[in-house]
Design a protein around this motif. Structure first.
Motif, PDB file in Angstrom:
ATOM      1  N   GLY B  67      49.543  37.334  47.444  1.00 57.35           N
ATOM      2  CA  GLY B  67      50.487  38.300  46.799  1.00 57.35           C
ATOM      3  C   GLY B  67      50.000  39.550  45.405  1.00 57.35           C
ATOM      4  N   ARG B  68      49.217  39.132  44.934  1.00 60.31           N
ATOM      5  CA  ARG B  68      49.044  40.231  43.571  1.00 60.31           C
ATOM      6  C   ARG B  68      48.311  41.549  45.128  1.00 60.31           C
ATOM      7  NH1 ARG B  68      43.795  38.586  39.772  1.00 60.31           N
ATOM      8  NH2 ARG B  68      43.143  40.973  39.072  1.00 60.31           N
ATOM      9  N   TYR B 155      56.789  43.862  27.826  1.00 63.98           N
ATOM     10  CA  TYR B 155      57.210  42.483  28.295  1.00 63.98           C
ATOM     11  C   TYR B 155      58.508  42.609  29.382  1.00 63.98           C
ATOM     12  CZ  TYR B 155      55.127  42.059  24.313  1.00 63.98           C
ATOM     13  OH  TYR B 155      53.920  41.982  22.961  1.00 63.98           O
ATOM     14  N   PRO B 157      58.671  42.803  33.717  1.00 66.32           N
ATOM     15  CA  PRO B 157      57.926  42.421  35.209  1.00 66.32           C
ATOM     16  C   PRO B 157      58.253  43.483  36.019  1.00 66.32           C
ATOM     17  CG  PRO B 157      58.296  40.136  34.509  1.00 66.32           C
ATOM     18  CD  PRO B 157      59.027  40.963  33.684  1.00 66.32           C
ATOM     19  N   PRO B 244      53.203  41.387  32.242  1.00 64.66           N
ATOM     20  CA  PRO B 244      53.241  39.929  32.248  1.00 64.66           C
ATOM     21  C   PRO B 244      53.070  39.783  33.841  1.00 64.66           C
ATOM     22  CG  PRO B 244      54.766  41.429  32.099  1.00 64.66           C
ATOM     23  CD  PRO B 244      54.406  41.948  32.098  1.00 64.66           C
ATOM     24  N   GLY B 245      52.338  38.447  33.541  1.00 63.40           N
ATOM     25  CA  GLY B 245      52.282  37.713  35.491  1.00 63.40           C
ATOM     26  C   GLY B 245      51.323  38.725  36.335  1.00 63.40           C
ATOM     27  N   ASN B 246      51.246  39.175  37.574  1.00 61.17           N
ATOM     28  CA  ASN B 246      50.876  39.974  37.897  1.00 61.17           C
ATOM     29  C   ASN B 246      51.619  41.802  38.061  1.00 61.17           C
ATOM     30  OD1 ASN B 246      48.694  37.946  38.574  1.00 61.17           O
ATOM     31  ND2 ASN B 246      50.025  37.759  40.416  1.00 61.17           N
ATOM     32  N   TYR B 256      37.237  43.844  40.575  1.00 62.10           N
ATOM     33  CA  TYR B 256      36.750  43.938  39.463  1.00 62.10           C
ATOM     34  C   TYR B 256      37.176  42.609  39.872  1.00 62.10           C
ATOM     35  CZ  TYR B 256      34.799  43.143  35.295  1.00 62.10           C
ATOM     36  OH  TYR B 256      34.160  42.163  34.005  1.00 62.10           O
ATOM     37  N   PHE B 258      37.723  40.395  41.651  1.00 65.19           N
ATOM     38  CA  PHE B 258      37.121  38.911  42.771  1.00 65.19           C
ATOM     39  C   PHE B 258      35.447  38.959  42.510  1.00 65.19           C
ATOM     40  CE2 PHE B 258      41.474  38.328  43.225  1.00 65.19           C
ATOM     41  CZ  PHE B 258      42.041  36.892  44.513  1.00 65.19           C
ATOM     42  N   ALA B 261      34.492  38.149  37.909  1.00 66.19           N
ATOM     43  CA  ALA B 261      35.469  36.836  37.649  1.00 66.19           C
ATOM     44  C   ALA B 261      35.931  36.023  38.664  1.00 66.19           C
ATOM     45  CB  ALA B 261      36.591  37.034  36.878  1.00 66.19           C
ATOM     46  N   ALA B 262      36.059  36.057  40.251  1.00 69.02           N
ATOM     47  CA  ALA B 262      35.409  34.997  40.613  1.00 69.02           C
ATOM     48  C   ALA B 262      35.048  34.656  41.455  1.00 69.02           C
ATOM     49  CB  ALA B 262      37.123  35.532  41.426  1.00 69.02           C
TER      50      ALA B 262
END
Lengths: 410, 297
Positions: B67-68, B155, B157, B244-246, B256, B258, B261-262
């Motif tokens: 989804g992201r 704020y 989405p 907010p969220g994704n 970056y 993935f 950080a991941a």
């Protein structure tokens, strides 16, 4: 000519500090909030007392910001002398690639295996029988921090568990108090979710989901109450618009929020603000439901260095971190539990005593960092961050997507 | 240096050729080589460190079911199309206004160009404050008496990407204006005189004579804007952190996150290969039409 002089001057200002003394050790970490900085100063003081020099390499942001920088420095051939990681799987591949120092000898000499409690901490530093890191503290996520002032203002008694807290939310909201403070970074959303899974669902459920990575359980009815709880948390945190965890903790300290689900590192913030456990704030391990704490935490890894003097100093640092005096001083400031079972922490406050009791009783669980890979963690972070910020996502959707992630987890 | 007999042409301008060898090597090894390496490893399951264990198209399948990533692509499309339109239109209009031989032209030019001197990080932080409901625009308007006024794009989405767009335009439009102004100044005065003698209205002169004459300037501008769109990253990181969220994620940030950080290089490589592919699909046919076919002196 002037520009040449200037250039030389600039070059010197960059180059000189790094050659000043061979036993300067650069230590990188992401401890930057007030309580954390006070704690890391204790480590630095202890190390400086050995005649070496701690060069502080704090990286602001959060672990998510700092870890990529650390990893790229190590893999890029510019390693620091020591670096923080959460022990578990974050540094696993670096160890496998032979980039980290092996401390098996030192550990045997100082008898770490006998003093580190619980033993899982050292096990997490061990790969193929060799020890690659020094655990420095035990951090547990499973705490609910409540502001006594906020509940007094709202005219309701301070809750003793999560369910009472949810029930008290309307009274808080009526007074304009945000029931649940929650920073908007993804790791905080996901952290709260994992905490609720242990608190509401219990240890076995947590292990089935993250330990066995059982897709059927993750998508099944057993996890239903956990998702209901996280939905409650979403509603209660709807008005919390801060970013960092310590800003959220500050909302609890000042009574703008009723409570916060956060690891025991939040304790350091209460301490710096001069708050007293029991009078000004209340802590509920396991959210008052299942008194179980995870034993994740921070550890220091020492990249392989070519300079023999620096390598010798690395051993001194490792040994200093494990020393009794350092463990006490550091952990009291940090609000975390010491990794040694043989030290006296009678000076610790109420909340830490509760933690020590739970630890002594063996009601512990592995942290999610130890069970799932950073890749899976990122996916869960993304999901929870979306869930918290978009009320349109239903509980069922979220659970279905969670089950998908668990299905492909390693 | 090789002295073996070679065709005469190869040895012509030998110094210049030797001088350009480092650049050619850099281009081949770093750009082309790096790109090929990335694409190659996107078919493996590399985690923190690259490793050769092939998994076929698994990384791509996962990418396109995330989804992201889909949100990122959608955001990039919205941001890209609107940035293209607005920065060209606003940039051109500002340039035309400045071109009317007004007083204090230098001052205005400096003011409009100034935001470009700021990095995207600073821009993002500044606009984070301006759009913050408690400190920024919403608070100012409310203190004027409109207590029901709501303006908090960062704020919400649904509209957060427009909040990012505003900041991006504020930062970038000044440069576009300057490029356009340079183009306008490059038009011969005689064209204007001729148009005036023929009695053509000013706006028609702009649209039918000046703009077609400014074609090279528009092409350059287009390239600059588009490359800025594809690589947008720091602005989002500073302004919203993807939230907010994704809701305000962009592809570069996915790559970056993935890769580093991941600790999942394979997934990051797959995502960056898709970014490359999209650029190639847009740029190659266009570049062929623009530069191919005819030789220029």
């Amino acid at each position: 000519m002037n520009s040449v002089k200037l250039a030389l001057g600039l070059l010197a200002s960059v180059a000189l500090p790094s050659v000043a003394c061979a036993t300067d050790l650069e230590v990188t970490h992401w401890w930057t909030s007030g309580g954390e900085a006070a704690a890391v100063a204790e480590l630095a003081k202890a190390f400086d007392a050995t005649g070496n020099k701690w060069v502080d390499g704090a990286i602001a942001g959060s672990g998510d910001t700092a870890r990529p920088i650390m990893v790229s420095r190590i893999t890029g051939g510019d390693p620091m002398a020591a670096t923080q990681f959460n022990h578990g799987r974050q540094a696993q591949e670096l160890v496998e690639a032979g980039l980290m120092r092996d401390f098996t000898e030192l550990a045997a000499k100082e008898g770490w295996a006998d003093i580190v409690n619980p033993p899982s901490l050292l096990a997490n530093c061990t790969l193929d029988g060799k020890i690659y890191c020094v655990p420095v503290n035990i951090h547990s996520w499973q705490w609910l921090w409540l502001s006594n002032k906020a509940f007094a203002d709202a005219g309701v008694p301070v809750p003793t568990n999560w369910d009472e807290f949810v029930a008290a939310a309307p009274a808080l909201e009526a007074k304009g108090i945000t029931p649940l403070a929650m920073g908007q970074q993804a790791w905080q959303n996901a952290g709260a979710f994992n905490v609720l899974m242990v608190a509401v669902g219990g240890r076995d459920l947590f292990m089935k989901v993250y330990g066995d990575k059982d897709e059927a359980v993750a998508g099944g009815a057993e996890l239903g109450p956990v998702f209901k709880a996280i939905d409650d948390a979403r509603k209660m945190a709807a008005n919390s618009k801060v970013q960092d965890w310590n800003q959220a903790t500050n909302m609890v300290i000042t009574g703008q929020a009723g409570g916060q689900i956060m690891g025991d590192w939040a304790q350091g913030e209460f301490q710096i603000a001069g708050q007293v456990a029991g009078t000004d704030y209340t802590c509920l391990p396991g959210l008052g439901m299942n008194e179980i704490i995870s034993t994740g935490g921070d550890a220091f890894y020492f990249p392989v260095l070519s300079d023999p003097e620096a390598s010798a100093a690395q051993e001194v640092l490792a040994s200093t971190m494990m020393a009794q005096a350092t463990q006490v001083a550091f952990n009291l400031k940090k609000g975390s539990l010491p990794v040694r079972g043989d030290i006296d922490l009678s000076t610790a406050n109420d909340c830490m005593q509760k933690g020590l009791e739970i630890l002594a009783a063996g009601n512990v669980i592995q942290g999610s960092d130890e069970l799932i890979s950073p890749d899976t963690t990122t996916q869960i972070n993304d999901l929870m961050s979306e869930f918290f910020n978009d009320p349109a996502i239903t509980v069922e959707d979220a659970q279905a997507r969670f089950a998908d992630i668990i299905a492909t987890a390693e | 240096m090789s002295t073996s007999p070679r065709p005469y042409r190869l040895l012509r301008n030998l110094n210049a050729k030797i001088a350009s060898v480092p650049m050619i090597l850099t281009a081949l090894v770093i750009f082309v080589g790096g790109t090929a390496w990335t694409v190659f490893y996107s078919f493996t399951d590399s985690k923190l460190l690259p490793r050769l264990r092939f998994v076929g198209l698994d990384q791509y399948e996962r990418l396109w079911s995330t989804g992201r990533w889909l949100t990122s692509i959608e955001n990039l499309l919205i941001y890209g199309v609107l940035t293209l339109i607005f920065s060209l239109v606003i940039g051109f209009l500002l340039a035309v206004l400045l071109d009317q031989k007004i007083r204090f032209e230098d001052t205005f030019r400096t003011i409009f160009l100034y935001p470009f001197a700021l990095s995207f990080i600073v821009t993002g932080l500044v606009w984070q404050w301006i759009l913050n409901p408690e400190f920024g625009v919403q608070n100012v308007v409310r203190s004027l008496g409109f207590t029901e006024f709501v303006f908090d794009p960062l704020y919400d989405p649904d509209i957060v990407i427009y909040g990012v767009l505003i900041a991006g335009l504020w930062q970038g439009t000044g440069l576009i204006m300057c490029l356009m102004l340079a183009g306008l100044r490059g038009i011969d005065e005689d064209i204007w005189k001729a148009a005036r003698i023929d009695g053509i209205p000013t706006w028609k002169t702009y649209i039918f004579i000046i703009i077609p004459m400014m074609r090279p300037v528009f092409v350059t501008t287009l390239v600059i804007i588009m490359s800025g769109i594809v690589k947008v990253y720091d602005l989002v990181v500073a302004q919203t952190g993807g939230g907010p969220g994704n809701a305000s994620e962009v592809p570069a940030k996915y790559v970056y996150d993935f890769m580093f950080a991941a600790q999942n290089l394979g997934q990051g490589f797959a995502a960056s290969t898709m970014m490359l592919l999209s650029v190639v699909i847009i740029v190659v046919p266009w570049a062929y039409l623009e530069f191919g076919g005819k030789r220029r002196g």
